[in-house]
Design a protein around this motif. Structure first.
Motif, PDB file in Angstrom:
ATOM      1  N   ALA A  66      -5.430   4.072  -8.051  1.00 40.53           N
ATOM      2  CA  ALA A  66      -4.310   4.353  -8.953  1.00 40.53           C
ATOM      3  C   ALA A  66      -4.267   3.325 -10.066  1.00 40.53           C
ATOM      4  O   ALA A  66      -4.799   2.210  -9.936  1.00 40.53           O
ATOM      5  N   VAL A  67      -3.638   3.702 -11.150  1.00 39.09           N
ATOM      6  CA  VAL A  67      -3.286   2.774 -12.223  1.00 39.09           C
ATOM      7  C   VAL A  67      -1.837   2.366 -12.005  1.00 39.09           C
ATOM      8  O   VAL A  67      -0.959   3.219 -11.866  1.00 39.09           O
ATOM      9  N   GLU A  68      -1.614   1.054 -11.963  1.00 39.99           N
ATOM     10  CA  GLU A  68      -0.258   0.561 -11.748  1.00 39.99           C
ATOM     11  C   GLU A  68       0.026  -0.603 -12.677  1.00 39.99           C
ATOM     12  O   GLU A  68      -0.892  -1.256 -13.194  1.00 39.99           O
ATOM     13  N   ARG A  69       1.331  -0.860 -12.885  1.00 40.35           N
ATOM     14  CA  ARG A  69       1.724  -2.048 -13.645  1.00 40.35           C
ATOM     15  C   ARG A  69       1.312  -3.299 -12.882  1.00 40.35           C
ATOM     16  O   ARG A  69       1.522  -3.397 -11.672  1.00 40.35           O
ATOM     17  N   LEU A  70       0.752  -4.243 -13.627  1.00 41.44           N
ATOM     18  CA  LEU A  70       0.288  -5.477 -13.006  1.00 41.44           C
ATOM     19  C   LEU A  70       1.421  -6.217 -12.311  1.00 41.44           C
ATOM     20  O   LEU A  70       1.221  -6.818 -11.242  1.00 41.44           O
ATOM     21  N   SER A  71       2.625  -6.168 -12.880  1.00 40.73           N
ATOM     22  CA  SER A  71       3.757  -6.870 -12.270  1.00 40.73           C
ATOM     23  C   SER A  71       4.055  -6.362 -10.868  1.00 40.73           C
ATOM     24  O   SER A  71       4.533  -7.106 -10.015  1.00 40.73           O
ATOM     25  N   LEU A  72       3.761  -5.085 -10.614  1.00 42.49           N
ATOM     26  CA  LEU A  72       4.081  -4.495  -9.317  1.00 42.49           C
ATOM     27  C   LEU A  72       3.010  -4.759  -8.268  1.00 42.49           C
ATOM     28  O   LEU A  72       3.300  -4.695  -7.070  1.00 42.49           O
ATOM     29  N   VAL A  73       1.786  -5.025  -8.696  1.00 39.65           N
ATOM     30  CA  VAL A  73       0.695  -5.202  -7.731  1.00 39.65           C
ATOM     31  C   VAL A  73       0.179  -6.632  -7.693  1.00 39.65           C
ATOM     32  O   VAL A  73      -0.715  -6.941  -6.898  1.00 39.65           O
ATOM     33  N   ALA A  74       0.729  -7.518  -8.526  1.00 42.30           N
ATOM     34  CA  ALA A  74       0.234  -8.894  -8.569  1.00 42.30           C
ATOM     35  C   ALA A  74       0.337  -9.566  -7.200  1.00 42.30           C
ATOM     36  O   ALA A  74      -0.576 -10.283  -6.774  1.00 42.30           O
ATOM     37  N   GLY A  75       1.456  -9.347  -6.504  1.00 42.98           N
ATOM     38  CA  GLY A  75       1.610  -9.949  -5.181  1.00 42.98           C
ATOM     39  C   GLY A  75       0.590  -9.426  -4.198  1.00 42.98           C
ATOM     40  O   GLY A  75      -0.013 -10.196  -3.436  1.00 42.98           O
ATOM     41  N   ALA A  76       0.378  -8.113  -4.190  1.00 40.96           N
ATOM     42  CA  ALA A  76      -0.596  -7.508  -3.283  1.00 40.96           C
ATOM     43  C   ALA A  76      -2.015  -7.955  -3.626  1.00 40.96           C
ATOM     44  O   ALA A  76      -2.851  -8.153  -2.734  1.00 40.96           O
ATOM     45  N   LEU A  77      -2.308  -8.142  -4.914  1.00 42.07           N
ATOM     46  CA  LEU A  77      -3.620  -8.649  -5.311  1.00 42.07           C
ATOM     47  C   LEU A  77      -3.811 -10.076  -4.813  1.00 42.07           C
ATOM     48  O   LEU A  77      -4.886 -10.424  -4.306  1.00 42.07           O
ATOM     49  N   ALA A  78      -2.775 -10.897  -4.949  1.00 41.89           N
ATOM     50  CA  ALA A  78      -2.879 -12.292  -4.509  1.00 41.89           C
ATOM     51  C   ALA A  78      -3.047 -12.394  -2.998  1.00 41.89           C
ATOM     52  O   ALA A  78      -3.736 -13.291  -2.497  1.00 41.89           O
ATOM     53  N   ARG A  79      -2.436 -11.474  -2.248  1.00 35.87           N
ATOM     54  CA  ARG A  79      -2.536 -11.499  -0.784  1.00 35.87           C
ATOM     55  C   ARG A  79      -3.794 -10.803  -0.272  1.00 35.87           C
ATOM     56  O   ARG A  79      -4.050 -10.802   0.940  1.00 35.87           O
ATOM     57  N   GLY A  80      -4.570 -10.208  -1.153  1.00 36.93           N
ATOM     58  CA  GLY A  80      -5.777  -9.506  -0.737  1.00 36.93           C
ATOM     59  C   GLY A  80      -5.528  -8.117  -0.189  1.00 36.93           C
ATOM     60  O   GLY A  80      -6.450  -7.502   0.351  1.00 36.93           O
ATOM     61  N   GLU A  81      -4.317  -7.610  -0.339  1.00 32.19           N
ATOM     62  CA  GLU A  81      -4.013  -6.259   0.146  1.00 32.19           C
ATOM     63  C   GLU A  81      -4.576  -5.190  -0.779  1.00 32.19           C
ATOM     64  O   GLU A  81      -4.875  -4.076  -0.350  1.00 32.19           O
ATOM     65  N   LEU A  82      -4.689  -5.521  -2.068  1.00 30.88           N
ATOM     66  CA  LEU A  82      -5.274  -4.650  -3.065  1.00 30.88           C
ATOM     67  C   LEU A  82      -6.290  -5.448  -3.875  1.00 30.88           C
ATOM     68  O   LEU A  82      -6.252  -6.681  -3.915  1.00 30.88           O
ATOM     69  N   VAL A  83      -7.184  -4.729  -4.532  1.00 32.36           N
ATOM     70  CA  VAL A  83      -8.152  -5.371  -5.431  1.00 32.36           C
ATOM     71  C   VAL A  83      -8.138  -4.619  -6.763  1.00 32.36           C
ATOM     72  O   VAL A  83      -7.900  -3.404  -6.805  1.00 32.36           O
ATOM     73  N   GLN A  84      -8.355  -5.358  -7.848  1.00 33.45           N
ATOM     74  CA  GLN A  84      -8.463  -4.727  -9.154  1.00 33.45           C
ATOM     75  C   GLN A  84      -9.884  -4.225  -9.350  1.00 33.45           C
ATOM     76  O   GLN A  84     -10.858  -4.940  -9.063  1.00 33.45           O
TER      77      GLN A  84
END
Length: 297
Positions: free
Chosen positions: A233-251
């Motif tokens: 999905a395409v999402e706002r960075l502000s909404l996924v930044a936490g999940a990216l930092a925790r390794g739950e999602l990847v860009q």
């Protein structure tokens, strides 16, 4: 005679008129049958009008009673709504923040413990809604909104401009993740609140012609579907930044497309709320600065 009959008599009459029974009205109001009958009789005496006509063991509204019941029902509804609004308005020691559910859950909520520690004198209440709350009604002290600003009658503080990124779970497709824009668009696509168009334009590729894997109307649902490995999905960075930092999602890839609508803090200018609004605005400005610095690293 007072222009205002007793509220208890009006409630009794409205219940009898609506339910067609003194017994049912008494049960609804948690009073006795005789109490309801007496209230209705007193109301008729005050008005000098027959509201209920007794027919055998039953009751029937007179024409005057029918019209009066409609007006009383409307008035009682207005009183109930006014009472609800009065109860909902924040007190001096309470800070009520209206916010979009996605931004509230993904960005604001993890940061609020710091505010509560620094300002323990304020009780926080979040009003999460996809609808824009009219702050002039006094139901919230502040709101965080997305838009172009210029909300009439409100003070406004621009927070930051967002970006759109393509993301998925690290376990998506067995860990064999797409890298090119073309490969990303061949994946099962989750269409959430955000459009793929700005990201595709930034990547220099056309919008995919096929149907989405599925569509949701809330970013929180889209993000949860991503965590479960159900697509890209395409999402706002502000909404996924936490999940990216925790390794739950990847860009996926390095493309970041500009999001068209900035975030704003807005509030009505009321003297009684200036101290708590100023405290929250200053704290939020610090949080935004820290967030933007982290995104620039």
């Amino acid at each position: 005679m007072s222009a205002y009959p007793p509220l208890s008599a009006l409630r009794s009459f409205e219940a009898v008129a609506r339910l067609g029974s003194v017994t049912l009205a008494a049960a609804e109001l948690h009073v006795t049958h005789s109490a309801v009958s007496q209230q209705v009789r007193q109301l008729e005496e005050l008005l000098g009008v027959t509201l209920l006509q007794r027919e055998g063991r039953g009751l029937r509204l007179s024409e005057e009673g029918r019209l009066y019941a409609l007006q009383v029902r409307r008035a009682l509804r207005d009183i109930a709504e006014a009472t609800r609004l009065a109860r909902a308005r924040p007190g001096e020691s309470e800070l009520v923040i209206a916010v979009l559910p996605s931004f509230g859950q993904q960005w604001l909520l993890p940061r609020l413990p710091d505010f509560r520690q620094r300002y323990p004198q304020y009780r926080l209440r979040l009003l999460a809604s996809l609808e824009v709350i009219d702050l002039r009604q006094g139901l919230a002290d502040v709101a965080i909104r997305i838009g172009q600003g210029h909300w009439e009658g409100l003070a406004q503080q621009r927070l930051f401009d967002d970006q759109l990124v393509a993301v998925c779970a690290p376990q998506f497709s067995g860990g064999d993740l797409p890298r090119s824009a073309e490969a990303i668009l061949r994946c099962p696509l989750i269409h959430g609140f955000e459009s793929w168009l700005p990201w595709c334009q930034a990547a220099g590729v056309p919008l995919p012609a096929g149907e989405a894997a599925f569509t949701v109307n809330d970013s929180n649902l889209a993000i949860e579907a991503l965590r479960l490995g159900q697509g890209v999905a395409v999402e706002r960075l502000s909404l996924v930044a936490g999940a990216l930092a925790r390794g739950e999602l990847v860009q996926l890839g390095d493309i970041r497309a500009a999001y068209a609508h900035p975030y704003w803090l807005v509030w009505p200018q009321r003297e009684s709320t200036q101290a708590k609004v100023a405290a929250f605005a200053e704290w939020l400005e610090e949080q935004v600065a820290d967030y933007l610095a982290g995104m620039a690293d």
